[in-house]
Design an enzyme around this catalytic site. Structure first.
Site, PDB file in Angstrom:
ATOM      1  N   GLY A 141       0.800  -1.226   0.000  1.00 53.45           N
ATOM      2  CA  GLY A 141       0.000   0.000   0.000  1.00 53.45           C
ATOM      3  C   GLY A 141       0.826   1.266   0.000  1.00 53.45           C
ATOM      4  N   GLY A 195       3.122   1.800  -2.688  1.00 54.72           N
ATOM      5  CA  GLY A 195       3.674   1.921  -4.044  1.00 54.72           C
ATOM      6  C   GLY A 195       4.934   1.101  -4.255  1.00 54.72           C
ATOM      7  CE  LYS A 229       2.378   2.390 -11.040  1.00 58.71           C
ATOM      8  NZ  LYS A 229       1.255   3.327 -11.110  1.00 58.71           N
ATOM      9  CE1 TYR A 243       2.402  -7.963 -11.412  1.00 61.67           C
ATOM     10  CE2 TYR A 243       0.577  -9.385 -10.774  1.00 61.67           C
ATOM     11  CZ  TYR A 243       1.898  -8.984 -10.632  1.00 61.67           C
ATOM     12  OH  TYR A 243       2.701  -9.599  -9.712  1.00 61.67           O
TER      13      TYR A 243
END
Lengths: 174, 174
Positions: free
Chosen positions: B119, B121, B124, B154
């Site tokens: 949560g 980032g 990513k 994704y």
């Protein structure tokens, strides 16, 4: 040369392969004139890249740089080829390869059977050969990405699409 | 040890990595007290398997034989790890790896981020790092199999599910 070496120098896999292939062949064609032909399988990597390109051309695939094809074959975990053998002659009629971490997962790529040999159960024979080889290496999860028109073919081989909602996803460089 | 060696001995990738990671970190947490921490990425394969197992335990994955995990890491094309660095201490907080033929295709497996760091980032950031590494190797097709709850994640990273009807399929030994 490399092909024949493998074929004759690894008797354990060869005898099984030859008989399985022959069974598949006679079972599927039912053509008495084909009795002098044999279909054999090999995991030899020393494949003539031009012969492979010709096979891929025959099914209409886009051409790829041979340098990259060579690299991909070198770094595949498994390279499987299918040959028609008639007397002293052999012809490449099928191909498949798999990447793997050698432990858990394998992914099958570039499955191709020459159009002249499709509809005779040989795609199935090739895939059985690939799966047998992967299973013998204790790979627990075999995956592939199937084009829409071959999804049913792979289903008959025991592949499941999107099991438990798992989605195959692709990313292309941009 | 291997980790630090990589970190300091490959300045080109490291400087890019450190700044990208730091940006990502400060951008996502907004926590002033976190300024003394850094998040760093590595492609070092010499990962403590017990530390990796602990990370996978934390997200509830089934345990796997360490012997096989070791083999899978050895035979992966890319091994990416994400670390929280605080002073002299480092903690493994994320992991991903990819199999590949080194030419056309790569498949990403075992993407994990520790729940304490989700949560923010960082998943990513880890995936961006993986994609950057794969792209630098001229891989043209990056694939993965996404569990239902991470398909949207994704998608935001640019992955497409079932492009042109291509289906991800699985076969399990029986």
């Amino acid at each position: 040369m490399g092909f024949w070496k493998t074929w004759f120098s690894t008797p354990e896999s060869v005898s099984a392969t030859k008989s399985a292939a022959f069974e598949e062949h006679t079972a599927s064609t039912g053509d008495p004139s084909a009795n002098s032909d044999r279909i054999v399988f090999s995991t030899e990597r020393d494949i003539d890249l031009y012969e492979l390109e010709e096979l891929c051309d025959a099914v209409g695939w886009s051409r790829r740089p041979l340098r990259k094809v060579k690299k991909a074959i070198e770094h595949s975990f498994l390279v499987a080829s299918m040959w028609q053998v008639r007397g002293n002659q052999r012809r490449l009629i099928g191909f498949a390869r798999a990447t793997s971490d050698h432990a858990f997962n394998a992914t099958i790529w570039d499955v191709v059977v020459h159009p002249d040999f499709q509809g005779k159960g040989l795609g199935k024979a090739l895939m059985k050969y690939v799966l047998k080889k992967l299973r013998s290496e204790e790979i627990s999860n075999v995956t592939l990405f199937a084009d829409p028109h071959v999804v049913d073919f792979y289903r008959t081989m025991g592949f499941m699409s999107d099991p438990e909602g798992i989605k195959g996803m692709f990313w292309y460089p941009h």
